[in-house]
Design a protein around this motif. Structure first.
Motif, PDB file in Angstrom:
ATOM      1  N   ASN A  37       0.816  -1.210   0.000  1.00 34.23           N
ATOM      2  CA  ASN A  37       0.000   0.000   0.000  1.00 34.23           C
ATOM      3  C   ASN A  37       0.848   1.258   0.000  1.00 34.23           C
ATOM      4  OD1 ASN A  37      -2.698  -1.326   0.409  1.00 34.23           O
ATOM      5  ND2 ASN A  37      -1.576  -2.124   2.169  1.00 34.23           N
ATOM      6  N   THR A  39       0.691   5.554   0.253  1.00 30.36           N
ATOM      7  CA  THR A  39      -0.131   6.650   0.744  1.00 30.36           C
ATOM      8  C   THR A  39       0.682   7.938   0.726  1.00 30.36           C
ATOM      9  OG1 THR A  39      -1.254   5.108   2.238  1.00 30.36           O
ATOM     10  CG2 THR A  39      -1.526   7.462   2.698  1.00 30.36           C
ATOM     11  N   SER A  70      -3.496  13.113  -5.191  1.00 28.54           N
ATOM     12  CA  SER A  70      -4.174  11.862  -5.549  1.00 28.54           C
ATOM     13  C   SER A  70      -4.045  11.542  -7.035  1.00 28.54           C
ATOM     14  CB  SER A  70      -5.646  11.895  -5.130  1.00 28.54           C
ATOM     15  OG  SER A  70      -6.340  12.896  -5.828  1.00 28.54           O
ATOM     16  N   TYR A  79      -1.372   7.346  -7.048  1.00 28.88           N
ATOM     17  CA  TYR A  79      -1.664   6.735  -5.747  1.00 28.88           C
ATOM     18  C   TYR A  79      -2.713   7.609  -5.058  1.00 28.88           C
ATOM     19  CZ  TYR A  79       2.469   4.065  -6.829  1.00 28.88           C
ATOM     20  OH  TYR A  79       3.368   3.244  -7.449  1.00 28.88           O
ATOM     21  N   ARG A  81      -4.533   7.402  -2.329  1.00 25.49           N
ATOM     22  CA  ARG A  81      -4.662   7.552  -0.868  1.00 25.49           C
ATOM     23  C   ARG A  81      -3.835   8.757  -0.427  1.00 25.49           C
ATOM     24  NH1 ARG A  81      -4.749   1.944  -1.055  1.00 25.49           N
ATOM     25  NH2 ARG A  81      -2.512   1.795  -0.821  1.00 25.49           N
ATOM     26  N   ASN A 134      -9.894  10.642   2.820  1.00 29.94           N
ATOM     27  CA  ASN A 134     -11.093  10.024   2.274  1.00 29.94           C
ATOM     28  C   ASN A 134     -11.221   8.636   2.874  1.00 29.94           C
ATOM     29  OD1 ASN A 134     -13.093   8.741   0.818  1.00 29.94           O
ATOM     30  ND2 ASN A 134     -12.589   9.818  -1.072  1.00 29.94           N
ATOM     31  N   ALA A 136     -13.199   6.414   2.234  1.00 23.62           N
ATOM     32  CA  ALA A 136     -13.598   5.394   1.263  1.00 23.62           C
ATOM     33  C   ALA A 136     -12.401   4.581   0.773  1.00 23.62           C
ATOM     34  CB  ALA A 136     -14.313   6.040   0.074  1.00 23.62           C
ATOM     35  N   ASN A 137     -11.189   5.175   0.800  1.00 23.94           N
ATOM     36  CA  ASN A 137     -10.021   4.416   0.333  1.00 23.94           C
ATOM     37  C   ASN A 137      -8.863   4.387   1.326  1.00 23.94           C
ATOM     38  OD1 ASN A 137      -8.797   6.911   0.093  1.00 23.94           O
ATOM     39  ND2 ASN A 137      -8.606   6.855  -2.124  1.00 23.94           N
ATOM     40  N   THR A 138      -9.011   5.073   2.433  1.00 24.04           N
ATOM     41  CA  THR A 138      -7.974   5.120   3.469  1.00 24.04           C
ATOM     42  C   THR A 138      -8.672   5.079   4.820  1.00 24.04           C
ATOM     43  OG1 THR A 138      -6.653   6.551   2.042  1.00 24.04           O
ATOM     44  CG2 THR A 138      -5.998   6.433   4.349  1.00 24.04           C
ATOM     45  N   THR A 139      -8.258   4.193   5.683  1.00 26.54           N
ATOM     46  CA  THR A 139      -8.900   4.093   6.990  1.00 26.54           C
ATOM     47  C   THR A 139      -7.928   4.541   8.074  1.00 26.54           C
ATOM     48  OG1 THR A 139     -10.248   2.254   6.222  1.00 26.54           O
ATOM     49  CG2 THR A 139     -10.073   2.550   8.603  1.00 26.54           C
ATOM     50  N   TYR A 173      -4.922  -0.886   6.454  1.00 29.63           N
ATOM     51  CA  TYR A 173      -5.015  -1.240   5.032  1.00 29.63           C
ATOM     52  C   TYR A 173      -5.811  -2.509   4.867  1.00 29.63           C
ATOM     53  CZ  TYR A 173      -1.355   2.196   4.398  1.00 29.63           C
ATOM     54  OH  TYR A 173      -0.628   3.356   4.385  1.00 29.63           O
TER      55      TYR A 173
END
Length: 173
Positions: A37, A39, A70, A79, A81, A134, A136-139, A173
């Motif tokens: 991953n 970021t 982004s 990328y 994230r 965001n 939706a793609n990164t926690t 991830y």
């Protein structure tokens, strides 16, 4: 990956090309790899200014920064994230974040919301330090303000290090 399982792509800090002069201190980002991953971690320090409207205008322009990183190609790959972190000089509930979040999308999050600025006496004052991302793609989980190390009081910390406490989060991830 390097120490701690992270790899910094090319070890290069990429400054945001602020051609329109929208930022008093243009943000800078670095692309970090953890496992498979990647970021973008972007550092941002908003203008303080004499008027709140100056801060709000600059924070609203962060939408462009999010879009820039982004979509930025590294070796032909984008990328998406992006985590923008720093001193926003506005609380997370400020209306300026609505404009900033438009480019981020429906999953836009701004945290933590706890006080992180320090008064001269070490007391807490404003909730100005945040992450924007965001979801939706990164926690990000466990977003929090970090107190000085044990044995260091906030007044000493403010006098010798910073008028802001640090913030932290865990990226999943």
């Amino acid at each position: 990956p390097g120490a701690g399982g992270f790899n910094v792509a090319g070890n290069a800090i990429i400054d945001y090309p602020d051609l329109a002069n929208n930022f008093s201190r243009p943000p800078s980002g670095i692309l970090v790899q953890s496992g498979m991953n990647w970021t973008w971690i972007v550092d941002y320090h908003a203008i303080f200014g004499k008027r709140k409207s100056q801060r709000q205008t600059e924070v609203a322009n962060v939408a462009q920064v999010f879009t820039y990183y982004s979509a930025r190609l590294v070796n032909g790959v984008a990328y998406p994230r992006v985590i923008i972190a720093g001193d926003w000089n506005l609380p997370a509930a400020d209306a300026a974040f609505v404009a900033a979040c438009q480019a981020v999308g429906a999953g836009c999050r701004v945290e933590p919301i706890a006080q992180s600025s320090l008064k001269r006496n070490g007391g807490l004052s404003q909730p100005y330090d945040h992450f924007l991302w965001n979801n939706a793609n990164t926690t990000l989980v466990n977003t929090m303000v970090i107190d000085p190390p044990t044995g260091t009081n906030r007044a000493f910390f403010r006098s010798n290090y910073s008028d802001h406490l640090g913030i932290s989060a865990d990226v999943q991830y």
